[in-house]
Design a protein around this motif. Structure first.
Motif, PDB file in Angstrom:
ATOM      1  N   TRP A  51      50.828  31.522  51.725  1.00 40.86           N
ATOM      2  CA  TRP A  51      50.019  32.590  51.118  1.00 40.86           C
ATOM      3  C   TRP A  51      50.153  32.576  49.597  1.00 40.86           C
ATOM      4  O   TRP A  51      49.163  32.565  48.875  1.00 40.86           O
ATOM      5  N   ASP A  52      51.398  32.560  49.091  1.00 39.05           N
ATOM      6  CA  ASP A  52      51.629  32.573  47.644  1.00 39.05           C
ATOM      7  C   ASP A  52      51.119  31.291  46.989  1.00 39.05           C
ATOM      8  O   ASP A  52      50.583  31.323  45.882  1.00 39.05           O
ATOM      9  N   LYS A  53      51.274  30.191  47.673  1.00 40.62           N
ATOM     10  CA  LYS A  53      50.801  28.915  47.132  1.00 40.62           C
ATOM     11  C   LYS A  53      49.279  28.911  47.034  1.00 40.62           C
ATOM     12  O   LYS A  53      48.712  28.444  46.037  1.00 40.62           O
ATOM     13  N   LEU A  54      48.631  29.443  48.053  1.00 35.25           N
ATOM     14  CA  LEU A  54      47.170  29.542  48.020  1.00 35.25           C
ATOM     15  C   LEU A  54      46.706  30.409  46.866  1.00 35.25           C
ATOM     16  O   LEU A  54      45.739  30.072  46.177  1.00 35.25           O
ATOM     17  N   GLN A  55      47.386  31.516  46.633  1.00 32.70           N
ATOM     18  CA  GLN A  55      47.020  32.390  45.518  1.00 32.70           C
ATOM     19  C   GLN A  55      47.146  31.648  44.189  1.00 32.70           C
ATOM     20  O   GLN A  55      46.302  31.798  43.315  1.00 32.70           O
ATOM     21  N   LEU A  56      48.196  30.854  44.051  1.00 39.12           N
ATOM     22  CA  LEU A  56      48.381  30.074  42.828  1.00 39.12           C
ATOM     23  C   LEU A  56      47.245  29.061  42.663  1.00 39.12           C
ATOM     24  O   LEU A  56      46.691  28.906  41.571  1.00 39.12           O
ATOM     25  N   PHE A  57      46.875  28.378  43.740  1.00 37.49           N
ATOM     26  CA  PHE A  57      45.766  27.427  43.691  1.00 37.49           C
ATOM     27  C   PHE A  57      44.473  28.123  43.281  1.00 37.49           C
ATOM     28  O   PHE A  57      43.733  27.630  42.429  1.00 37.49           O
TER      29      PHE A  57
END
Length: 140
Positions: A51-57
């Motif tokens: 989830w957090d990685k997707l937000q960063l992307f």
């Protein structure tokens, strides 16, 4: 790179060609980011750390497409867009309709992309923490 990583990378690479078409098309990028946020929000409980990685992307692609952040190679943006396209695709290595397992391969692609681009993503995180970007709807 182990055989699972090779398989995930091979699947991700299928989406890279289509990702190149997004670079010069802000409308396509906006539509893609909308789909990513929508799917991620619907499946937040299943995504875990992804989830957090997707937000960063999403934040990086959005900042790049708006011209707010330029300290990144276009190939990095294409790689991230490819991962996002893989994420929103209902038909991939493990189809999304398989509850509990359908997002496993999506999370693996996100993780592998994060690992490959760690240095540039860390630079973006640092830039993001020191630059004030107006709060807005992530879908705008």
């Amino acid at each position: 790179m182990n055989s699972d990583d090779k398989l995930i990378e091979k699947e991700h690479n299928k989406y890279i060609h289509n990702a190149k078409e997004y670079l010069a098309n802000p409308k396509k990028i906006k539509d893609l980011l909308h789909k990513v946020i929508e799917k991620a929000t619907d499946r937040k409980g299943y995504l875990g750390d992804a989830w957090d990685k997707l937000q960063l992307f999403v934040d990086l692609v959005k900042a790049y497409s708006k011209g707010e952040y330029k300290n990144v190679q276009p190939s990095t943006i294409v790689t991230i867009i490819g991962a996002l396209l893989y994420f929103v695709s209902p038909i991939d290595l493990v189809p999304d309709f398989i509850i509990g397992l359908g997002l496993f391969d999506d999370a693996a692609v996100i993780g592998l992309t994060l690992k490959k681009l760690a240095k540039e993503l860390d630079q973006f995180k640092q830039w993001k923490s020191t630059n004030t970007i107006p709060l807005e709807n992530p879908l705008d």
